[in-house]
Design a protein around this motif. Structure first.
Motif, PDB file in Angstrom:
ATOM      1  N   TRP A   1     -80.911  50.332  52.899  1.00  0.00           N
ATOM      2  CA  TRP A   1     -82.178  50.582  52.574  1.00  0.00           C
ATOM      3  C   TRP A   1     -82.247  49.199  51.271  1.00  0.00           C
ATOM      4  O   TRP A   1     -81.411  49.101  50.662  1.00  0.00           O
ATOM      5  N   ASN A   2     -83.572  49.029  51.092  1.00  0.00           N
ATOM      6  CA  ASN A   2     -83.869  48.109  49.939  1.00  0.00           C
ATOM      7  C   ASN A   2     -84.283  48.491  48.651  1.00  0.00           C
ATOM      8  O   ASN A   2     -84.957  49.439  48.587  1.00  0.00           O
ATOM      9  N   ALA A   3     -83.945  47.647  47.634  1.00  0.00           N
ATOM     10  CA  ALA A   3     -84.435  48.419  46.198  1.00  0.00           C
ATOM     11  C   ALA A   3     -84.606  49.650  45.927  1.00  0.00           C
ATOM     12  O   ALA A   3     -85.296  50.308  45.707  1.00  0.00           O
ATOM     13  N   PRO A   4     -83.194  50.464  46.045  1.00  0.00           N
ATOM     14  CA  PRO A   4     -83.297  51.792  45.919  1.00  0.00           C
ATOM     15  C   PRO A   4     -83.814  52.099  44.148  1.00  0.00           C
ATOM     16  O   PRO A   4     -83.264  51.208  43.577  1.00  0.00           O
ATOM     17  N   GLU A   5     -84.399  53.092  44.028  1.00  0.00           N
ATOM     18  CA  GLU A   5     -84.570  53.257  42.490  1.00  0.00           C
ATOM     19  C   GLU A   5     -84.759  54.904  42.439  1.00  0.00           C
ATOM     20  O   GLU A   5     -84.986  55.697  43.501  1.00  0.00           O
ATOM     21  N   TRP A   6     -84.625  55.408  41.298  1.00  0.00           N
ATOM     22  CA  TRP A   6     -84.860  56.925  41.175  1.00  0.00           C
ATOM     23  C   TRP A   6     -85.661  57.065  39.889  1.00  0.00           C
ATOM     24  O   TRP A   6     -85.747  56.424  38.898  1.00  0.00           O
ATOM     25  N   ARG A   7     -86.139  58.580  39.944  1.00  0.00           N
ATOM     26  CA  ARG A   7     -86.524  59.188  38.680  1.00  0.00           C
ATOM     27  C   ARG A   7     -86.164  60.655  38.357  1.00  0.00           C
ATOM     28  O   ARG A   7     -86.187  61.435  39.338  1.00  0.00           O
ATOM     29  N   ASN A   8     -85.830  61.087  37.194  1.00  0.00           N
ATOM     30  CA  ASN A   8     -84.940  62.044  37.114  1.00  0.00           C
ATOM     31  C   ASN A   8     -86.335  63.193  37.041  1.00  0.00           C
ATOM     32  O   ASN A   8     -87.351  62.902  36.259  1.00  0.00           O
ATOM     33  N   LEU A   9     -86.184  64.483  37.567  1.00  0.00           N
ATOM     34  CA  LEU A   9     -87.125  65.669  37.513  1.00  0.00           C
ATOM     35  C   LEU A   9     -86.270  66.840  36.835  1.00  0.00           C
ATOM     36  O   LEU A   9     -85.027  66.868  36.984  1.00  0.00           O
ATOM     37  N   SER A  10     -86.987  67.466  35.855  1.00  0.00           N
ATOM     38  CA  SER A  10     -86.433  68.527  35.454  1.00  0.00           C
ATOM     39  C   SER A  10     -85.169  68.313  34.612  1.00  0.00           C
ATOM     40  O   SER A  10     -84.109  69.046  34.584  1.00  0.00           O
ATOM     41  N   GLY A  11     -85.202  67.029  33.778  1.00  0.00           N
ATOM     42  CA  GLY A  11     -84.058  66.624  32.845  1.00  0.00           C
ATOM     43  C   GLY A  11     -82.824  65.997  33.808  1.00  0.00           C
ATOM     44  O   GLY A  11     -81.686  66.128  33.255  1.00  0.00           O
ATOM     45  N   GLY A  12     -83.244  65.577  34.819  1.00  0.00           N
ATOM     46  CA  GLY A  12     -82.174  65.233  35.796  1.00  0.00           C
ATOM     47  C   GLY A  12     -81.487  66.426  36.821  1.00  0.00           C
ATOM     48  O   GLY A  12     -80.313  66.112  37.613  1.00  0.00           O
ATOM     49  N   ILE A  13     -81.861  67.571  36.432  1.00  0.00           N
ATOM     50  CA  ILE A  13     -81.250  68.499  37.432  1.00  0.00           C
ATOM     51  C   ILE A  13     -81.649  68.199  39.062  1.00  0.00           C
ATOM     52  O   ILE A  13     -80.860  68.424  39.963  1.00  0.00           O
ATOM     53  N   VAL A  14     -82.766  67.357  39.210  1.00  0.00           N
ATOM     54  CA  VAL A  14     -83.058  66.914  40.430  1.00  0.00           C
ATOM     55  C   VAL A  14     -83.533  65.475  40.092  1.00  0.00           C
ATOM     56  O   VAL A  14     -84.134  65.148  39.011  1.00  0.00           O
ATOM     57  N   ALA A  15     -83.010  64.399  41.117  1.00  0.00           N
ATOM     58  CA  ALA A  15     -83.403  63.118  41.120  1.00  0.00           C
ATOM     59  C   ALA A  15     -84.234  62.819  42.404  1.00  0.00           C
ATOM     60  O   ALA A  15     -83.906  63.132  43.345  1.00  0.00           O
ATOM     61  N   MET A  16     -85.272  62.161  42.137  1.00  0.00           N
ATOM     62  CA  MET A  16     -85.809  61.554  43.362  1.00  0.00           C
ATOM     63  C   MET A  16     -85.802  60.143  43.557  1.00  0.00           C
ATOM     64  O   MET A  16     -86.055  59.151  42.434  1.00  0.00           O
ATOM     65  N   HIS A  17     -85.186  59.646  44.647  1.00  0.00           N
ATOM     66  CA  HIS A  17     -84.869  58.541  44.813  1.00  0.00           C
ATOM     67  C   HIS A  17     -85.608  57.628  45.977  1.00  0.00           C
ATOM     68  O   HIS A  17     -86.155  58.301  46.834  1.00  0.00           O
ATOM     69  N   ARG A  18     -86.208  56.455  45.739  1.00  0.00           N
ATOM     70  CA  ARG A  18     -87.088  55.806  46.793  1.00  0.00           C
ATOM     71  C   ARG A  18     -86.473  54.397  47.254  1.00  0.00           C
ATOM     72  O   ARG A  18     -85.574  54.154  46.201  1.00  0.00           O
ATOM     73  N   ALA A  19     -86.707  54.172  48.358  1.00  0.00           N
ATOM     74  CA  ALA A  19     -86.389  52.840  48.962  1.00  0.00           C
ATOM     75  C   ALA A  19     -87.181  52.335  49.865  1.00  0.00           C
ATOM     76  O   ALA A  19     -88.100  53.265  50.473  1.00  0.00           O
ATOM     77  N   THR A  20     -87.011  51.284  50.427  1.00  0.00           N
ATOM     78  CA  THR A  20     -87.826  50.593  51.587  1.00  0.00           C
ATOM     79  C   THR A  20     -87.050  50.011  52.813  1.00  0.00           C
ATOM     80  O   THR A  20     -85.904  49.566  52.435  1.00  0.00           O
ATOM     81  N   ALA A  21     -87.459  50.149  53.937  1.00  0.00           N
ATOM     82  CA  ALA A  21     -86.592  49.695  54.934  1.00  0.00           C
ATOM     83  C   ALA A  21     -87.126  48.426  55.008  1.00  0.00           C
ATOM     84  O   ALA A  21     -87.804  47.625  54.630  1.00  0.00           O
TER      85      ALA A  21
END
Length: 229
Positions: free
Chosen positions: A209-229
């Motif tokens: 995957w290309n250019a993965p990035e993340w954003r923390n939710l609930s203080g980092g208990i959960v992280a949401m990662h995004r990327a593109t094909a």
């Protein structure tokens, strides 16, 4: 039911989820103090499906995470390897095309989906990197990946409280509300053993995957990662 160990033997994990399927959504709502609803909303916004988009919701369980994509106008395919989960989901959302599938051998052609997503299921795939590569295979060029998964709290005192809850309070609460509390001991251990935010981003990149990035939710208990094909 024997608790699945951290080597994640697929048959053990599948049986575990079959066993908890009936009360899975209720138990998750209680254990997360209702935060799971917020996390599902964040995933929907991150995927940002356009009308008519083809969306794969892997590890969809009972389809609670899939229905919002349909409501937004997308064609969503809920996929899971637990037949018990799919049966419960089909009874709740009979209009959704539930599909049985192994995350490392998806039953879809190359470049089928505009977006693929998996929430709280990647760590249960026997080979997470292979699962991410398989998601890449079925995604159209330029398509989107969204992974929502438990992660590592960013504030040290909060991390300590969180780990205490995971290993002590969570199993106790699960005993009161779940049909198979042993399963939640496995889930707590799998969360503790999971990579941190940077580690998962590196795994996503290694899977193609290309250019993965993340954003923390609930203080980092959960992280949401995004990327593109």
């Amino acid at each position: 039911m024997a608790r699945a160990e951290l080597d994640k033997q697929p048959a053990d994990v599948r049986r575990m989820f079959d066993t908890v399927a009936r009360r899975y959504d209720l138990t998750n709502d209680i254990l997360s103090f209702g935060q799971d609803r917020r996390w599902r909303k964040e995933v929907l916004e991150a995927v940002d499906p356009a009308y008519g988009d083809m969306v794969l919701d892997l590890a969809a369980g009972t389809g609670t995470s899939s229905q919002p994509f349909r409501d937004a106008g997308a064609t969503v395919v809920p996929c899971d390897f637990s037949i018990g989960m799919l049966q419960v989901g089909k009874s709740q959302f009979p209009h959704l095309p539930f599909t049985a599938g192994d995350g490392t051998k998806l039953p879809f052609r190359d470049a089928t989906f505009d977006a693929v997503t998996i929430s709280f299921g990647l760590r249960n795939i026997v080979d997470p990197k292979a699962g991410l590569a398989e998601l890449r295979r079925v995604t159209k060029p330029g398509g989107r990946l969204v992974v929502c998964e438990f992660s590592h709290p960013t504030w040290s005192p909060w991390r300590t409280v969180y780990l205490e809850y995971l290993m002590k309070a969570l199993p106790a609460v699960a005993t009161a509300v779940s049909s198979a509390p042993d399963a939640y001991v496995y889930l707590a251990e799998s969360i503790r053993a999971w990579p941190d935010q940077r580690g998962l981003a590196d795994l996503i990149s290694a899977a193609g995957w290309n250019a993965p990035e993340w954003r923390n939710l609930s203080g980092g208990i959960v992280a949401m990662h995004r990327a593109t094909a």
